[in-house]
Structure formats: C-alpha cells, structure tokens
Scaffold this motif. Sequence first.
Motif, mmCIF file in Angstrom:
data_model
loop_
_atom_site.group_PDB
_atom_site.id
_atom_site.type_symbol
_atom_site.label_atom_id
_atom_site.label_comp_id
_atom_site.label_asym_id
_atom_site.label_seq_id
_atom_site.Cartn_x
_atom_site.Cartn_y
_atom_site.Cartn_z
ATOM 1 N N GLY A 1 2.424 0.521 3.503
ATOM 2 C CA GLY A 1 1.616 -0.470 4.194
ATOM 3 C C GLY A 1 1.579 -1.747 3.363
ATOM 4 N N PRO B 1 -1.208 -0.680 7.862
ATOM 5 C CA PRO B 1 -1.625 0.471 7.063
ATOM 6 C C PRO B 1 -0.404 1.335 6.696
ATOM 7 N N LEU C 1 -0.930 -5.392 2.311
ATOM 8 C CA LEU C 1 -2.170 -6.169 2.304
ATOM 9 C C LEU C 1 -1.809 -7.634 2.090
ATOM 10 N N VAL D 1 -5.724 -5.856 5.412
ATOM 11 C CA VAL D 1 -4.622 -4.968 5.783
ATOM 12 C C VAL D 1 -3.743 -5.645 6.837
ATOM 13 N N HIS E 1 -6.941 1.783 4.599
ATOM 14 C CA HIS E 1 -5.598 1.394 4.154
ATOM 15 C C HIS E 1 -4.498 2.323 4.648
ATOM 16 N N ILE F 1 0.903 -1.158 0.000
ATOM 17 C CA ILE F 1 0.000 0.000 0.000
ATOM 18 C C ILE F 1 0.940 1.205 0.000
#
Length: 185
Positions: free
Chosen positions: A166, A176, A168, A173, A143, A131
């Motif tokens: 971040g 973040p 995923l 998640v 996020h 992210i």
Amino acid sequence: MSAEHKPGDQPIPDSNPDVNETAAAPAGAEDPLAALQAQLEAAQAEARDNYDAMLRARAESDNARRRAQEEVVKAQKFGIESFAESLVPVKDSLEAALAQESQTLEAMREGVEVTLKQLIGAFERHKLAEIAPAQGDKFNPHHHQAIASVPSDQPANTVLQTLQKGYLIADRVLRPALVTVAAPK
C-alpha cells in the motif's frame, strides 16, 4: 394703591415665562435651529464616511475571496507539477532501456535497478511512503485491507502475507496494503 398705570411709572413685567423666550435669550447664544442643522450635517458626513469605508472593505473582501479561489484553482491544476517533474526522468530511463537493441540480461537488470532508484527518490521527495507489513505484524484496518482470513498458528488478526504493498501520502492512505490475516481460533 390703584392698579392703574400712571404716566412715568415703570411697566410691570409679565409673570408668564413662556412669552417672548427667544427675545429674552442672552446675547451671543447660538440659534438652536442652526445648532441642530450643524449636528445633522456632521452626522451625514460621518454616515457618508462610514458607507465609503464599508464599500471599500466589501470590495477588499471580494478581491481576497476571488484571489483565494484563483489560488485554489491553480493549486488543483498545477499541484502535481513537482511530482510530474520527478517522474519524467523515470520515463526517460525506461524509454532509453527499451531503445537498446541488444543488451545483456545483466545490463537490463542494472538499468531497471537504476530506474527504480529514480522512482523511489521521486516518491521520497513527495512524501509517498510504502505500506509493506511483514509477516506477524498486527493487522491495521486503517492501513491494510484483508483479502482473506486463513487458519494459522499465528495469533488472530496478524498479517500472514502481503499480496500488494500500500502507499501513504504524508500520513494519508493512498492505497491500503492487501494482506491475508490469521483467522481467530
């Protein structure tokens, strides 16, 4: 006519129907007690069969529950095995780079880039995605985590800077992205 019984006369049947019913039963009819006994035995046999079937079903259910619990334990214990196998070559590359006594800065940089590609490949195989919001992206509280809100010419709640990427795991998640956002005017 007299009501006396004379020799040679036929006896008069008793008009009370309750007297001698069993004796008057037609020939070939079953004994009611025997019929009830047969029904009882059949019902008891069916009950035993049903009880046995219930015990078998309960045992199968217990076995299925136990197997499912064992699978959950195995999944928890070894679920990371595939990911760990992907990371072992990355560790090997880092150790090999540190084992080199004399190397140029350019060779070291090249080795680090190859190692990073190995790590990125491992992340991709296991659906671990970055992210990394760009400047001007809309702030997404699912996020992103806003560390600071700074006055800016940008619209309110837009990302000004990403301080830390971040991650995923398959749309969930893991961490973040840490960002600073534009403050409302």
